[in-house]
Design a protein around this motif. Structure first.
Motif, PDB file in Angstrom:
ATOM      1  N   GLU A  49     -15.636  84.899  88.627  1.00 54.06           N
ATOM      2  CA  GLU A  49     -16.517  85.318  87.547  1.00 54.06           C
ATOM      3  C   GLU A  49     -16.003  84.610  86.298  1.00 54.06           C
ATOM      4  OE1 GLU A  49     -18.062  89.607  86.815  1.00 54.06           O
ATOM      5  OE2 GLU A  49     -16.212  89.379  85.650  1.00 54.06           O
ATOM      6  N   ILE A  50     -16.909  83.973  85.553  1.00 59.53           N
ATOM      7  CA  ILE A  50     -16.457  83.149  84.431  1.00 59.53           C
ATOM      8  C   ILE A  50     -17.499  83.124  83.317  1.00 59.53           C
ATOM      9  CG2 ILE A  50     -17.367  81.036  85.490  1.00 59.53           C
ATOM     10  CD1 ILE A  50     -14.794  79.611  84.394  1.00 59.53           C
ATOM     11  N   TRP A  51     -17.020  82.988  82.088  1.00 55.51           N
ATOM     12  CA  TRP A  51     -17.909  82.803  80.947  1.00 55.51           C
ATOM     13  C   TRP A  51     -18.559  81.428  81.046  1.00 55.51           C
ATOM     14  CZ3 TRP A  51     -14.385  84.613  76.319  1.00 55.51           C
ATOM     15  CH2 TRP A  51     -14.292  85.998  76.335  1.00 55.51           C
ATOM     16  N   PHE A  52     -19.757  81.304  80.479  1.00 56.86           N
ATOM     17  CA  PHE A  52     -20.489  80.048  80.580  1.00 56.86           C
ATOM     18  C   PHE A  52     -21.400  79.865  79.376  1.00 56.86           C
ATOM     19  CE2 PHE A  52     -23.494  83.154  81.857  1.00 56.86           C
ATOM     20  CZ  PHE A  52     -24.743  82.641  81.551  1.00 56.86           C
ATOM     21  N   GLY A  53     -21.821  78.640  79.198  1.00 57.05           N
ATOM     22  CA  GLY A  53     -22.834  78.307  78.213  1.00 57.05           C
ATOM     23  C   GLY A  53     -23.817  77.343  78.842  1.00 57.05           C
ATOM     24  N   GLY A  78     -30.045  72.007  80.377  1.00 57.18           N
ATOM     25  CA  GLY A  78     -30.017  72.057  81.833  1.00 57.18           C
ATOM     26  C   GLY A  78     -28.644  71.861  82.456  1.00 57.18           C
ATOM     27  N   ARG A  79     -27.617  71.927  81.649  1.00 53.64           N
ATOM     28  CA  ARG A  79     -26.239  71.758  82.116  1.00 53.64           C
ATOM     29  C   ARG A  79     -25.471  73.035  81.802  1.00 53.64           C
ATOM     30  NH1 ARG A  79     -25.168  66.608  80.040  1.00 53.64           N
ATOM     31  NH2 ARG A  79     -25.965  65.839  81.994  1.00 53.64           N
ATOM     32  N   ILE A  80     -24.555  73.396  82.676  1.00 59.98           N
ATOM     33  CA  ILE A  80     -23.721  74.576  82.473  1.00 59.98           C
ATOM     34  C   ILE A  80     -22.338  74.106  82.027  1.00 59.98           C
ATOM     35  CG2 ILE A  80     -22.614  76.551  83.582  1.00 59.98           C
ATOM     36  CD1 ILE A  80     -24.977  76.606  85.533  1.00 59.98           C
ATOM     37  N   TYR A  81     -21.803  74.771  81.018  1.00 63.47           N
ATOM     38  CA  TYR A  81     -20.452  74.477  80.540  1.00 63.47           C
ATOM     39  C   TYR A  81     -19.569  75.703  80.713  1.00 63.47           C
ATOM     40  CZ  TYR A  81     -22.290  70.236  78.495  1.00 63.47           C
ATOM     41  OH  TYR A  81     -22.877  68.999  78.330  1.00 63.47           O
ATOM     42  N   LEU A 100     -19.469  77.683  73.826  1.00 65.49           N
ATOM     43  CA  LEU A 100     -18.824  78.870  74.383  1.00 65.49           C
ATOM     44  C   LEU A 100     -18.157  79.720  73.308  1.00 65.49           C
ATOM     45  CD1 LEU A 100     -19.034  77.019  77.116  1.00 65.49           C
ATOM     46  CD2 LEU A 100     -17.752  78.964  77.930  1.00 65.49           C
ATOM     47  N   ASP A 101     -17.566  79.087  72.311  1.00 63.92           N
ATOM     48  CA  ASP A 101     -16.938  79.862  71.242  1.00 63.92           C
ATOM     49  C   ASP A 101     -18.002  80.630  70.454  1.00 63.92           C
ATOM     50  OD1 ASP A 101     -14.339  80.499  70.227  1.00 63.92           O
ATOM     51  OD2 ASP A 101     -14.807  79.389  68.407  1.00 63.92           O
ATOM     52  N   GLY A 102     -19.159  80.014  70.266  1.00 60.90           N
ATOM     53  CA  GLY A 102     -20.244  80.699  69.577  1.00 60.90           C
ATOM     54  C   GLY A 102     -20.750  81.898  70.356  1.00 60.90           C
ATOM     55  N   LYS A 103     -20.860  81.746  71.647  1.00 58.96           N
ATOM     56  CA  LYS A 103     -21.383  82.830  72.485  1.00 58.96           C
ATOM     57  C   LYS A 103     -20.405  83.987  72.616  1.00 58.96           C
ATOM     58  CE  LYS A 103     -23.327  83.756  77.050  1.00 58.96           C
ATOM     59  NZ  LYS A 103     -23.761  83.185  78.325  1.00 58.96           N
ATOM     60  N   TYR A 104     -19.128  83.687  72.789  1.00 58.56           N
ATOM     61  CA  TYR A 104     -18.154  84.744  73.106  1.00 58.56           C
ATOM     62  C   TYR A 104     -17.210  85.124  71.968  1.00 58.56           C
ATOM     63  CZ  TYR A 104     -19.817  84.069  77.826  1.00 58.56           C
ATOM     64  OH  TYR A 104     -20.617  83.997  78.937  1.00 58.56           O
ATOM     65  N   GLN A 105     -17.022  84.244  71.000  1.00 56.16           N
ATOM     66  CA  GLN A 105     -16.071  84.537  69.928  1.00 56.16           C
ATOM     67  C   GLN A 105     -16.714  84.567  68.540  1.00 56.16           C
ATOM     68  OE1 GLN A 105     -12.811  85.187  70.764  1.00 56.16           O
ATOM     69  NE2 GLN A 105     -13.361  84.877  72.899  1.00 56.16           N
ATOM     70  N   GLY A 106     -18.017  84.343  68.468  1.00 53.35           N
ATOM     71  CA  GLY A 106     -18.712  84.429  67.189  1.00 53.35           C
ATOM     72  C   GLY A 106     -18.573  83.209  66.296  1.00 53.35           C
ATOM     73  N   TRP A 107     -18.233  82.055  66.876  1.00 58.39           N
ATOM     74  CA  TRP A 107     -18.102  80.844  66.074  1.00 58.39           C
ATOM     75  C   TRP A 107     -19.442  80.490  65.445  1.00 58.39           C
ATOM     76  CZ3 TRP A 107     -20.571  76.098  66.308  1.00 58.39           C
ATOM     77  CH2 TRP A 107     -20.031  75.095  65.508  1.00 58.39           C
ATOM     78  N   ARG A 108     -19.367  80.019  64.181  1.00 64.21           N
ATOM     79  CA  ARG A 108     -20.546  79.523  63.472  1.00 64.21           C
ATOM     80  C   ARG A 108     -20.180  78.202  62.800  1.00 64.21           C
ATOM     81  NH1 ARG A 108     -19.550  84.394  62.185  1.00 64.21           N
ATOM     82  NH2 ARG A 108     -18.930  84.004  60.058  1.00 64.21           N
ATOM     83  N   GLU A 109     -21.213  77.411  62.547  1.00 59.83           N
ATOM     84  CA  GLU A 109     -21.026  76.122  61.860  1.00 59.83           C
ATOM     85  C   GLU A 109     -20.161  76.321  60.617  1.00 59.83           C
ATOM     86  OE1 GLU A 109     -21.486  72.156  61.945  1.00 59.83           O
ATOM     87  OE2 GLU A 109     -22.766  73.379  63.236  1.00 59.83           O
TER      88      GLU A 109
END
Length: 117
Positions: A27-31, A35-38, A89-98
Motif C-alpha cells: 500500500e503506497i501513496w501516489f500521485g 496518465g502516469r502514476i508517481y 506527492l508533497d502537495g497531496k500528502y503534506q500540503g505543499w504549495r507553490e
C-alpha cells in the motif's frame, strides 16, 4: 483511466520479487499526472519494491476498484519530471504549495514513475 480516483489515499502496487519471483503487494501513496502514476520511496534504492522494479519493471497498480499494468522506472534526478513527482506527492500528502519549501520526505525520497499501458 485512474483520473477520477486521483484523490484516493492509497494505491496498491504489485511487483515481482527479485529473488523469489513471487508477487508482492504494498500500500503506497501516489500521485497522478498526464496518465502516469508517481510514487516516492522514502527508503530510496534500499526499498524492496524499488529493487524489485529495477529487476522486473512490469507492475500492477490498483486504485479503488480499478487495476492496470504498466512499466515502472526510477525517475532521473534533477529533471523536470523529478521536480513534478516531488511537488505532486508533497502537495497531496503534506500540503505543499507553490512558493513553499518541500517537506524533508519529498526532498529526499526517490521518485518512481509508472507508465500505464
Amino acid at each position: 483511466m485512474f483520473e477520477r480516483l486521483a484523490d484516493r489515499d492509497f494505491a496498491y502496487l504489485t511487483t515481482t520479487g527479485r529473488r523469489t519471483g513471487k508477487e508482492h503487494t504494498i500500500e503506497i501513496w501516489f500521485g497522478l499526472h498526464d496518465g502516469r502514476i508517481y510514487m516516492l520511496s522514502g527508503g530510496g534504492d534500499r526499498a524492496d519494491w524499488v529493487r524489485n522494479v529495477r529487476k522486473t519493471p512490469r507492475v500492477r497498480v490498483r486504485i479503488g476498484t480499478q487495476t492496470a499494468t504498466g512499466a515502472a522506472r526510477v525517475v532521473r534526478g534533477g529533471t523536470k519530471e523529478d521536480e513534478l513527482a516531488r511537488q505532486l506527492l508533497d502537495g497531496k500528502y503534506q500540503g505543499w504549495r507553490e512558493g513553499k519549501r518541500l517537506s524533508g520526505w519529498a526532498r529526499t525520497a526517490l521518485p518512481v514513475a509508472i507508465d500505464l499501458r
